[in-house]
Write a protein that holds these residues in place. Structure first.
Motif, PDB file in Angstrom:
ATOM      1  N   PHE A  96       0.822  -1.205   0.000  1.00 49.18           N
ATOM      2  CA  PHE A  96       0.000   0.000   0.000  1.00 49.18           C
ATOM      3  C   PHE A  96       0.859   1.259   0.000  1.00 49.18           C
ATOM      4  O   PHE A  96       0.622   2.187  -0.759  1.00 49.18           O
ATOM      5  N   ARG A  97       1.870   1.306   0.849  1.00 50.45           N
ATOM      6  CA  ARG A  97       2.726   2.503   0.952  1.00 50.45           C
ATOM      7  C   ARG A  97       3.481   2.774  -0.341  1.00 50.45           C
ATOM      8  O   ARG A  97       3.649   3.924  -0.742  1.00 50.45           O
ATOM      9  N   THR A  98       3.940   1.728  -0.971  1.00 55.31           N
ATOM     10  CA  THR A  98       4.647   1.885  -2.248  1.00 55.31           C
ATOM     11  C   THR A  98       3.698   2.485  -3.285  1.00 55.31           C
ATOM     12  O   THR A  98       4.042   3.427  -3.990  1.00 55.31           O
ATOM     13  N   ARG A  99       2.500   1.923  -3.352  1.00 49.83           N
ATOM     14  CA  ARG A  99       1.504   2.422  -4.310  1.00 49.83           C
ATOM     15  C   ARG A  99       1.192   3.895  -4.035  1.00 49.83           C
ATOM     16  O   ARG A  99       1.134   4.709  -4.949  1.00 49.83           O
ATOM     17  N   ARG A 100       1.002   4.257  -2.778  1.00 47.31           N
ATOM     18  CA  ARG A 100       0.704   5.646  -2.406  1.00 47.31           C
ATOM     19  C   ARG A 100       1.860   6.582  -2.788  1.00 47.31           C
ATOM     20  O   ARG A 100       1.647   7.677  -3.300  1.00 47.31           O
ATOM     21  N   THR A 101       3.081   6.149  -2.529  1.00 53.27           N
ATOM     22  CA  THR A 101       4.257   6.959  -2.876  1.00 53.27           C
ATOM     23  C   THR A 101       4.308   7.184  -4.382  1.00 53.27           C
ATOM     24  O   THR A 101       4.531   8.303  -4.850  1.00 53.27           O
ATOM     25  N   TYR A 102       4.078   6.126  -5.154  1.00 51.26           N
ATOM     26  CA  TYR A 102       4.067   6.252  -6.611  1.00 51.26           C
ATOM     27  C   TYR A 102       2.956   7.190  -7.070  1.00 51.26           C
ATOM     28  O   TYR A 102       3.154   8.012  -7.963  1.00 51.26           O
ATOM     29  N   GLU A 103       1.771   7.074  -6.464  1.00 53.34           N
ATOM     30  CA  GLU A 103       0.654   7.935  -6.845  1.00 53.34           C
ATOM     31  C   GLU A 103       0.993   9.411  -6.635  1.00 53.34           C
ATOM     32  O   GLU A 103       0.750  10.238  -7.504  1.00 53.34           O
ATOM     33  N   VAL A 104       1.552   9.716  -5.483  1.00 50.26           N
ATOM     34  CA  VAL A 104       1.923  11.104  -5.170  1.00 50.26           C
ATOM     35  C   VAL A 104       2.961  11.609  -6.160  1.00 50.26           C
ATOM     36  O   VAL A 104       2.846  12.716  -6.704  1.00 50.26           O
ATOM     37  N   ASN A 105       3.965  10.798  -6.425  1.00 49.44           N
ATOM     38  CA  ASN A 105       5.027  11.221  -7.342  1.00 49.44           C
ATOM     39  C   ASN A 105       4.545  11.350  -8.778  1.00 49.44           C
ATOM     40  O   ASN A 105       4.979  12.243  -9.511  1.00 49.44           O
ATOM     41  N   ILE A 106       3.648  10.491  -9.196  1.00 48.73           N
ATOM     42  CA  ILE A 106       3.081  10.588 -10.545  1.00 48.73           C
ATOM     43  C   ILE A 106       2.275  11.880 -10.679  1.00 48.73           C
ATOM     44  O   ILE A 106       2.387  12.599 -11.675  1.00 48.73           O
ATOM     45  N   LYS A 107       1.458  12.178  -9.668  1.00 45.61           N
ATOM     46  CA  LYS A 107       0.670  13.420  -9.694  1.00 45.61           C
ATOM     47  C   LYS A 107       1.592  14.636  -9.760  1.00 45.61           C
ATOM     48  O   LYS A 107       1.349  15.578 -10.515  1.00 45.61           O
ATOM     49  N   ARG A 108       2.654  14.623  -8.972  1.00 48.79           N
ATOM     50  CA  ARG A 108       3.598  15.752  -8.973  1.00 48.79           C
ATOM     51  C   ARG A 108       4.274  15.904 -10.327  1.00 48.79           C
ATOM     52  O   ARG A 108       4.448  17.009 -10.836  1.00 48.79           O
ATOM     53  N   PHE A 109       4.683  14.776 -10.911  1.00 52.52           N
ATOM     54  CA  PHE A 109       5.347  14.829 -12.209  1.00 52.52           C
ATOM     55  C   PHE A 109       4.423  15.429 -13.261  1.00 52.52           C
ATOM     56  O   PHE A 109       4.814  16.315 -14.019  1.00 52.52           O
ATOM     57  N   PHE A 110       3.173  14.961 -13.321  1.00 59.51           N
ATOM     58  CA  PHE A 110       2.272  15.453 -14.351  1.00 59.51           C
ATOM     59  C   PHE A 110       1.803  16.879 -14.083  1.00 59.51           C
ATOM     60  O   PHE A 110       1.490  17.612 -15.025  1.00 59.51           O
TER      61      PHE A 110
END
Length: 78
Positions: free
Chosen positions: A19-33
């Motif tokens: 779950f934490r990995t997925r959340r970290t990726y989600e946050v970083n993807i949103k920031r990148f876009f």
């Protein structure tokens, strides 16, 4: 449609078991876009070299900003 609801992104994120990995990726993807400022479909049409270039540019700009902020906060503590 949210970036996280895009089919390619959603499928890739679903492969993350933790779950934490997925959340970290989600946050970083949103920031990148948010930084990229264009739709995911446009990004996915890019040549892999161009994708890599953009990702590295984003990473470098954010690392540079973190170092500047880190230095400022260290000075404030002294």
């Amino acid at each position: 449609m949210s970036i996280l609801e895009h089919g390619s992104v959603k499928d890739w994120l679903s492969e993350c078991r933790a779950f934490r990995t997925r959340r970290t990726y989600e946050v970083n993807i949103k920031r990148f876009f948010a930084w990229y400022g264009r739709p995911v479909d446009e990004f996915l049409k890019l040549d892999p070299k161009d994708m890599r270039h953009l990702a590295l540019k984003y990473q470098n700009e954010n690392e540079s900003l973190k170092r500047k902020i880190g230095r400022a906060s260290c000075r404030e503590r002294v």
